[in-house]
Design a protein around this motif. Structure first.
Motif, short mmCIF file in Angstrom:
data_model
loop_
_atom_site.label_atom_id
_atom_site.label_comp_id
_atom_site.label_asym_id
_atom_site.label_seq_id
_atom_site.Cartn_x
_atom_site.Cartn_y
_atom_site.Cartn_z
N VAL A 1 0.83 -1.20 0.00
CA VAL A 1 0.00 0.00 0.00
C VAL A 1 0.87 1.25 0.00
N GLY A 2 0.58 2.18 -0.93
CA GLY A 2 1.26 3.46 -0.97
C GLY A 2 2.61 3.45 -1.62
N VAL A 3 3.10 2.30 -2.12
CA VAL A 3 4.42 2.22 -2.74
C VAL A 3 4.26 1.77 -4.19
N ARG A 4 4.80 2.58 -5.12
CA ARG A 4 4.65 2.23 -6.54
C ARG A 4 5.94 1.68 -7.13
N ASP A 5 7.08 1.90 -6.51
CA ASP A 5 8.35 1.42 -7.04
C ASP A 5 8.69 0.08 -6.41
N VAL A 6 9.01 -0.88 -7.24
CA VAL A 6 9.33 -2.22 -6.74
C VAL A 6 10.78 -2.51 -7.09
N THR A 7 11.55 -2.85 -6.09
CA THR A 7 12.96 -3.11 -6.34
C THR A 7 13.21 -4.53 -6.78
N ASP A 8 12.40 -5.45 -6.29
CA ASP A 8 12.58 -6.86 -6.62
C ASP A 8 11.62 -7.24 -7.72
N SER A 9 12.00 -6.99 -8.95
CA SER A 9 11.10 -7.28 -10.07
C SER A 9 10.93 -8.77 -10.30
N GLY A 10 11.78 -9.60 -9.72
CA GLY A 10 11.66 -11.03 -9.92
C GLY A 10 10.85 -11.71 -8.86
N SER A 11 10.22 -10.96 -7.96
CA SER A 11 9.43 -11.57 -6.90
C SER A 11 8.20 -12.24 -7.48
N PRO A 12 7.69 -13.28 -6.83
CA PRO A 12 6.51 -13.97 -7.35
C PRO A 12 5.28 -13.06 -7.34
N THR B 1 -2.85 -8.56 -5.15
CA THR B 1 -3.45 -7.69 -4.15
C THR B 1 -4.34 -6.65 -4.82
N LEU B 2 -5.30 -6.18 -4.07
CA LEU B 2 -6.17 -5.12 -4.58
C LEU B 2 -5.39 -3.82 -4.75
N ALA B 3 -4.38 -3.61 -3.90
CA ALA B 3 -3.58 -2.39 -4.02
C ALA B 3 -2.90 -2.30 -5.38
N ARG B 4 -2.47 -3.44 -5.91
CA ARG B 4 -1.83 -3.44 -7.22
C ARG B 4 -2.76 -2.87 -8.29
N VAL B 5 -4.02 -3.25 -8.24
CA VAL B 5 -4.99 -2.80 -9.23
C VAL B 5 -5.30 -1.32 -9.05
N ILE B 6 -5.55 -0.93 -7.80
CA ILE B 6 -5.92 0.47 -7.54
C ILE B 6 -4.77 1.40 -7.90
N ASP B 7 -3.57 1.06 -7.46
CA ASP B 7 -2.44 1.95 -7.72
C ASP B 7 -2.13 2.05 -9.21
N HIS B 8 -2.32 0.97 -9.94
CA HIS B 8 -2.08 1.04 -11.38
C HIS B 8 -3.08 1.97 -12.07
N LEU B 9 -4.37 1.83 -11.74
CA LEU B 9 -5.39 2.65 -12.39
C LEU B 9 -5.34 4.10 -11.93
N ALA B 10 -4.87 4.33 -10.70
CA ALA B 10 -4.82 5.70 -10.17
C ALA B 10 -3.50 6.40 -10.47
N SER C 1 -15.54 5.64 -10.81
CA SER C 1 -14.67 6.81 -10.63
C SER C 1 -13.20 6.42 -10.84
N LEU C 2 -12.83 5.24 -10.36
CA LEU C 2 -11.46 4.78 -10.54
C LEU C 2 -11.18 4.42 -11.99
N VAL C 3 -12.08 3.70 -12.63
CA VAL C 3 -11.86 3.20 -13.99
C VAL C 3 -11.90 4.32 -15.02
N GLU C 4 -12.88 5.22 -14.89
CA GLU C 4 -13.08 6.24 -15.91
C GLU C 4 -12.25 7.50 -15.65
N ASP C 5 -12.06 7.87 -14.37
CA ASP C 5 -11.39 9.12 -14.06
C ASP C 5 -10.05 8.95 -13.36
N GLY C 6 -9.71 7.74 -12.98
CA GLY C 6 -8.47 7.52 -12.25
C GLY C 6 -8.51 8.04 -10.82
N ASP C 7 -9.70 8.31 -10.29
CA ASP C 7 -9.86 8.83 -8.93
C ASP C 7 -10.13 7.67 -7.99
N ALA C 8 -9.15 7.37 -7.12
CA ALA C 8 -9.26 6.23 -6.22
C ALA C 8 -9.83 6.59 -4.86
#
Length: 568
Positions: free
Chosen positions: A407-418, A422-431, A540-547
């Motif tokens: 939650v609240g973090v968009r940069d991932v250092t371990d790109s090879g992690s499994p 999570t719901l946060a992944r979806v929300i943060d991507h769309l927002a 609101s999230l899908v059309e406007d990016g407002d989470a």
């Protein structure tokens, strides 16, 4: 003469007049076909008696004879094609007298009260309508033999020729016995005009032409047969254009005569029963589009759709003031009690509905299993949410979106992690600033299309339907015959998938549960109550990016967006 009798007799007279007009079209076509032959006979007789000598007239007589032979052979070929063409037969579930003796008795008594021939049989259709259908064509006789048995003894040779009474299955479960009898009265009264030889012959002529046009349009034929079929279809269409107005007027007059004959049978009750017809149609449409369609897409078909209509309409009467009082009738005997095994009839009608409206297989099997209403939340709702959430994360994986986003973090250092769904992944991507939801929607749409194409039964499997299949006269590749909804847009698909992901997170982290709403389909239950306010925050999230609206909703429910969600 009473007013009712006048209406009936005027309608019957108009129907016979239009039937004769239709038969005159047939007679004119026949006369036109034999006209060259008649001219040829006149010329040959004149030549034989010496009135025409050798020379030009002899050549003319032989030329006319040749034309007559060609025209007669062509007319005979067209007549054979029209006679052999299979008229369309409505897909129905046969209901024998042994399976519904009380219903047969009710219809037979109704025919006696109306003084008309009884229908030859009864069949059920998964729709809110009732009608009479002629099934005397040889292509429909196997089903007709299975259905035979309604016509009362002593009615003579006309009994097997009487039409089949097709009843909408939702009527049997929602209507009471007296209401069903009132609704069926004008339908059964139509067997009177149907028994008239001129009307019957006119209907056979029009059905044959219509079937010939349909047969001419079938693909997969050789060049010679395709040319002959196209010519036959052209002749049939030409005749149909000349018959269209008369046929429409004839059927309108037949309906008028039948309504006039039934005027004195349960007339007062019929007015109230017609209100139930409209209510049943509204509940049936809502049940199919909101409840049955999600199950069909998941490879499940609800086996008690007609029983579900009662629950849906009861819920509608609870919510809608216009429907108040309708449930007070439920204490009376339901019309489905006229069937010996209403559960089996409901299951057969439900399977046919799935085929007509969705194009499902003819029989249960792997990936196409029945489901009852008690199992619906777990077998349909939960599986639907999990499958859509899994598809959403697969598309995100394909787009290279970060796999593990706290939650609240968009940069991932371990790109090879499994992958961690999570719901946060979806929300943060769309927002995220600059996020393109259309790309994600297009990816989901492509994935849905691939899965539906892979799940669709092939032509060989569809052709292997069981003997007596109600759709055996239809092209299996044309299913569904009556699609419920147009294809969903990319935005609608994306919103559905985000809603599914939110519901999965609510079930896994906040103690929510999948449920069934009889009017709206899949529902999320929080603390035993349905939450219907999720759509607006997701849009609101899908059309406007407002989470923010969605985050506020999740906080009120207690959903943890950083917790992994179970998929599949």
């Amino acid at each position: 003469m009473s007013g009712t009798g006048s209406v009936e007799e005027l309608g019957a007279h108009a129907a016979r007049a239009r039937a004769l007009a239709l038969l005159r079209v047939r007679s004119r076509a026949t006369a036109l076909a034999i006209l060259p032959a008649a001219a040829s006979v006149v010329l040959l007789v004149a030549r034989a008696q010496g009135h025409i000598g050798p020379g030009a007239w002899s050549a003319v007589s032989w030329a006319v004879t040749g034309v007559a032979v060609v025209v007669l052979l062509t007319a005979a070929a067209v007549a054979v094609a029209v006679a052999r063409a299979r008229p369309a037969v409505s897909p129905t579930v046969p209901l024998t007298e042994a399976a519904a003796p009380d219903l047969y008795r009710l219809v037979r008594d109704l025919a006696d009260r109306l003084d008309v021939p009884a229908p030859s049989a009864i069949a059920l259709t998964p729709d809110c309508d009732s009608w009479l259908e002629d099934r005397t064509h040889p292509a429909a006789r196997p089903a007709g033999k299975a259905l035979r048995g309604l016509a009362a003894p002593g009615r003579g040779r006309r009994a097997p020729e009487a039409p089949v009474l097709v009843i909408g299955s939702p009527f049997l479960w929602w209507m009471r016995v007296a209401e069903l009898r009132a609704v069926l009265a004008p339908v059964v009264a139509g067997t009177g005009p149907s028994a008239h030889p001129d009307i019957a012959a006119a209907r056979r002529f029009v059905r044959g032409l219509d079937a010939a046009v349909a047969d001419a349009a079938l693909p997969g034929r050789g060049a010679v047969r395709r040319i002959s079929s196209a010519f036959t279809g052209w002749i049939a269409r030409l005749l149909l254009r000349g018959c269209h107005g008369h046929a429409a007027e004839m059927e309108r007059a037949v309906a008028t005569a039948a309504s006039g004959r039934a005027q004195d049978v349960d007339y007062g009750l019929r007015i109230a029963a017609q209100e139930q017809v409209g209510l049943a149609y509204a509940g049936w449409d809502r049940l199919l589009t909101r409840v049955a369609l999600p199950a069909w897409r998941m490879g499940r078909w609800p086996s008690g759709l007609d029983a579900g209509v009662v629950s849906a309409l009861t819920e509608l009467s609870r919510r809608d003031r216009l429907a108040e009082g309708f449930t007070s009738r439920l204490g009376e005997r339901p019309a489905c009690d006229l069937i010996e095994e209403p559960g089996a009839a409901d299951e057969a009608a439900s399977l046919l509905a799935a085929r007509l409206f969705h194009g499902g297989p003819a029989e249960p099997g792997p990936g196409w299993a029945p489901v009852d209403w008690q199992q619906y939340p777990e077998e349909v709702v939960d599986r639907k949410w999990r499958a859509e959430a899994a598809r959403l994360h697969r598309v995100l994986d394909g787009m290279g979106v970060a796999r593990n986003v706290p939650v609240g973090v968009r940069d991932v250092t371990d790109s090879g992690s499994p992958a961690v769904p999570t719901l946060a992944r979806v929300i943060d991507h769309l927002a995220a600033p600059g996020a393109d939801s259309e790309v994600l929607a297009a990816g989901i749409g492509a994935a849905v299309a691939r899965e539906e194409e892979a799940a669709a039964p092939g032509p060989r499997a569809a052709a292997g339907a069981p003997v007596g299949d109600p759709l055996d006269l239809w092209d299996p590749s044309a299913l569904p015959l009556l699609p419920l909804q147009p294809p969903r847009t990319g935005t609608e698909l994306l919103a559905d998938h985000v809603v599914a992901m939110v519901c999965c997170a609510a079930v896994d982290t906040a103690g929510a549960a999948p449920g069934l709403d009889w009017l709206d389909g899949p529902a999320l239950l929080v603390d035993g109550g349905r939450r219907s306010d999720l759509g607006a925050p997701v849009l609101s999230l899908v059309e406007d990016g407002d989470a923010e609206p969605l985050r506020a909703w999740l906080m009120s429910v207690g959903v943890r967006t950083d917790k992994p969600v179970r998929l599949g």
